[in-house]
Design an enzyme around this catalytic site. Structure first.
Site, PDB file in Angstrom:
ATOM      1  N   SER A  15       9.341   6.493  -3.173  1.00 44.79           N
ATOM      2  CA  SER A  15       9.290   5.524  -2.087  1.00 44.79           C
ATOM      3  C   SER A  15       8.161   5.923  -1.150  1.00 44.79           C
ATOM      4  CB  SER A  15      10.616   5.543  -1.308  1.00 44.79           C
ATOM      5  OG  SER A  15      10.448   4.918  -0.050  1.00 44.79           O
ATOM      6  N   SER A  16       7.483   4.922  -0.611  1.00 45.76           N
ATOM      7  CA  SER A  16       6.435   5.232   0.373  1.00 45.76           C
ATOM      8  C   SER A  16       7.045   5.952   1.569  1.00 45.76           C
ATOM      9  CB  SER A  16       5.755   3.948   0.836  1.00 45.76           C
ATOM     10  OG  SER A  16       5.244   3.257  -0.291  1.00 45.76           O
ATOM     11  N   GLN A  63      12.808  -2.030  -9.902  1.00 43.64           N
ATOM     12  CA  GLN A  63      14.272  -2.117  -9.828  1.00 43.64           C
ATOM     13  C   GLN A  63      14.827  -1.351  -8.608  1.00 43.64           C
ATOM     14  OE1 GLN A  63      16.699  -3.711 -11.361  1.00 43.64           O
ATOM     15  NE2 GLN A  63      18.370  -2.509 -10.423  1.00 43.64           N
ATOM     16  N   GLY A  90       0.830  -1.201   0.000  1.00 43.97           N
ATOM     17  CA  GLY A  90       0.000   0.000   0.000  1.00 43.97           C
ATOM     18  C   GLY A  90       0.865   1.251   0.000  1.00 43.97           C
ATOM     19  N   ASP A  94      14.188  -1.740  -5.661  1.00 40.47           N
ATOM     20  CA  ASP A  94      14.505  -2.752  -4.646  1.00 40.47           C
ATOM     21  C   ASP A  94      15.345  -3.842  -5.304  1.00 40.47           C
ATOM     22  OD1 ASP A  94      12.757  -1.467  -2.701  1.00 40.47           O
ATOM     23  OD2 ASP A  94      11.128  -2.175  -3.962  1.00 40.47           O
ATOM     24  N   GLN A  96       8.596  -8.660   7.850  1.00 41.51           N
ATOM     25  CA  GLN A  96       9.775  -8.041   7.244  1.00 41.51           C
ATOM     26  C   GLN A  96      10.216  -6.780   7.997  1.00 41.51           C
ATOM     27  OE1 GLN A  96       7.566  -7.650   3.377  1.00 41.51           O
ATOM     28  NE2 GLN A  96       8.623  -5.708   3.191  1.00 41.51           N
ATOM     29  N   GLY A 146       5.527   4.829  -8.716  1.00 41.38           N
ATOM     30  CA  GLY A 146       6.332   3.623  -8.956  1.00 41.38           C
ATOM     31  C   GLY A 146       5.435   2.392  -9.007  1.00 41.38           C
ATOM     32  N   HIS A 147       4.542   2.264  -8.005  1.00 41.77           N
ATOM     33  CA  HIS A 147       3.590   1.144  -8.026  1.00 41.77           C
ATOM     34  C   HIS A 147       2.671   1.243  -9.243  1.00 41.77           C
ATOM     35  CE1 HIS A 147       4.275   1.689  -3.552  1.00 41.77           C
ATOM     36  NE2 HIS A 147       4.590   0.415  -3.709  1.00 41.77           N
ATOM     37  N   HIS A 177       2.389   4.839  -4.873  1.00 38.89           N
ATOM     38  CA  HIS A 177       2.866   6.035  -5.574  1.00 38.89           C
ATOM     39  C   HIS A 177       3.062   5.673  -7.036  1.00 38.89           C
ATOM     40  CE1 HIS A 177       6.717   4.016  -5.294  1.00 38.89           C
ATOM     41  NE2 HIS A 177       6.627   4.015  -3.969  1.00 38.89           N
TER      42      HIS A 177
END
Ligand code: PAF
Length: 279
Positions: A185-186, A148, A31, A150, A61, A36-37, A34
Site C-alpha cells: 500500500s502507498s 483485489q 501515484g 481494494d 475521495q 502492486g501497481h 509500488h
C-alpha cells in the site's frame, strides 16, 4: 513515454490508437507506485497492444481531515516504474483540469458505497466513482485493471461500469504482498518500524481465517471473532465477511465471500482482505 495533461489531449491520442486498431489497457493510480501497481501495469501491457496509466491524487475521495496534503507524491520514481512495466502513455491531469471552477457532477454507486470503508469514509466512493468515470471518458480503454486489495472499490467500479454502460472490461488482480505478508500500500510509507510490525496482524489474522475455512469452519461469527482477536494490537475499524458483489454481510459461507478488514495503525489507516472460497 508520453505524458498527457488534459482530457482532450488524452482522448485525441487514445482515439488515434483505436483507429489504428490497438487495444488499450488502463491502470488508474494516485501515484506513489509500488509492486502492486506494477503487477497491474505489466498485465495491462501484456494483455493489450498499449498500456496507459494515470497518476492523479484525487481530492474528492479525501475528507478534509484525511491525508490528501500528505499523500506521498513520488513523480520521478513513478515514471520509471511505469516505463519499466511497458506503459507507453501517462495521463496526469492537474486538479483544475478534472475539477474546474463550478464543477458540480458526482457519480454515486448506491448500496455498495455505504458499508465497510464507507462508514468511516462517507464521501470516498463517490470521489472514486466520479474520478474513474472521468478517467474512463478521457482514456477510453478496452480494459481497466484494479487490485483485489481494494475489494469494495472493485465492486463499486464493476457495478458502475455495468450501470453506466462503459463497455470496458474490468480486470481484478490479486493483492501483492511483502515477503512477510503485509499487503502493499502507498500508505505503508507512513508506518514506523514498530507500527509496521504491528500491522502484520492484519494479514496474519486473514491467513488464519483461511486456515479455519480449510478446517471446515463456515460461519461468519466464528471467523470474524477469530480475526478481531488476532487484531487486538491495532485499532480496528471493521472486520466483516461480505458477499463479493453486493458487499452485504454473509452469515454462512456458501460461495466465495470477502473477509475484509480495516484498522488504524499509527498515522495510517490500512485495509486488507482475502476471498474465502468454500470449494
Ligand atoms: O485505487 C486508487 O489508487 C484510487 O482510488 C483510484 C482508483 C486511482 C481513483 O483515484
Amino acid at each position: 513515454m508520453k505524458v498527457l495533461e488534459t482530457a482532450d489531449a488524452m482522448r485525441a491520442w487514445s482515439e488515434e490508437q483505436r483507429r489504428a486498431d490497438k487495444s488499450i489497457g488502463f491502470v488508474p493510480t494516485m501515484g506513489a507506485l509500488h509492486e502492486g501497481h506494477a503487477s497491474l501495469m505489466r498485465a495491462a501491457a501484456k494483455g493489450n497492444d498499449i498500456a496507459i496509466a494515470s497518476i492523479f491524487v484525487n481530492p474528492t475521495q479525501f475528507a478534509p481531515h484525511e491525508d490528501f496534503d500528505k499523500y506521498p507524491r513520488t513523480w520521478d520514481a513513478d515514471l520509471k516504474i511505469c516505463e519499466d512495466c511497458g506503459v507507453v502513455a501517462i495521463y496526469a491531469p492537474r486538479k483544475d483540469a478534472i475539477y474546474p471552477p463550478g464543477y458540480a457532477t458526482y457519480v454515486n454507486v448506491e448500496g455498495l458505497s455505504e458499508g465497510l470503508c464507507g462508514v468511516t469514509r462517507p464521501i470516498f466512493f463517490r470521489g472514486v466513482a466520479t474520478v474513474v468515470t472521468k478517467l474512463f471518458n478521457a482514456v477510453h480503454p478496452h480494459r481497466a485493471y484494479f487490485g483485489q486489495k481494494d475489494a469494495q472499490q472493485c465492486a463499486v467500479i464493476r457495478r458502475m461500469t455495468l450501470d453506466l454502460e462503459f463497455g470496458i472490461e474490468i480486470v481484478i488482480l490479486p493483492t501483492v504482498r511483502e515477503a512477510d505478508g503485509l499487503a502493499m500500500s502507498s500508505r505503508n510509507r507512513y508506518l514506523s518500524a514498530e507500527e509496521r510490525t504491528r500491522a502484520l496482524c492484519l494479514s496474519r489474522s486473514l491467513f488464519g481465517a483461511e486456515q479455519m475455512l480449510r478446517d471446515g469452519v463456515r460461519d461468519a461469527k466464528s471467523i470474524v471473532d477469530f480475526v478481531r482477536d488476532g487484531m487486538a494490537e491495532v485499532q480496528i475499524d471493521y472486520v466483516e465477511l461480505v458477499d463479493a458483489d453486493t458487499m452485504q454481510p454473509v452469515e454462512h459461507i456458501e460461495k466465495p465471500s470477502v473477509l475484509a478488514v480495516a484498522a488504524f495503525v499509527g498515522p495510517a489507516r490500512l485495509i486488507d482482505n482475502v476471498v474465502l472460497n468454500p470449494k
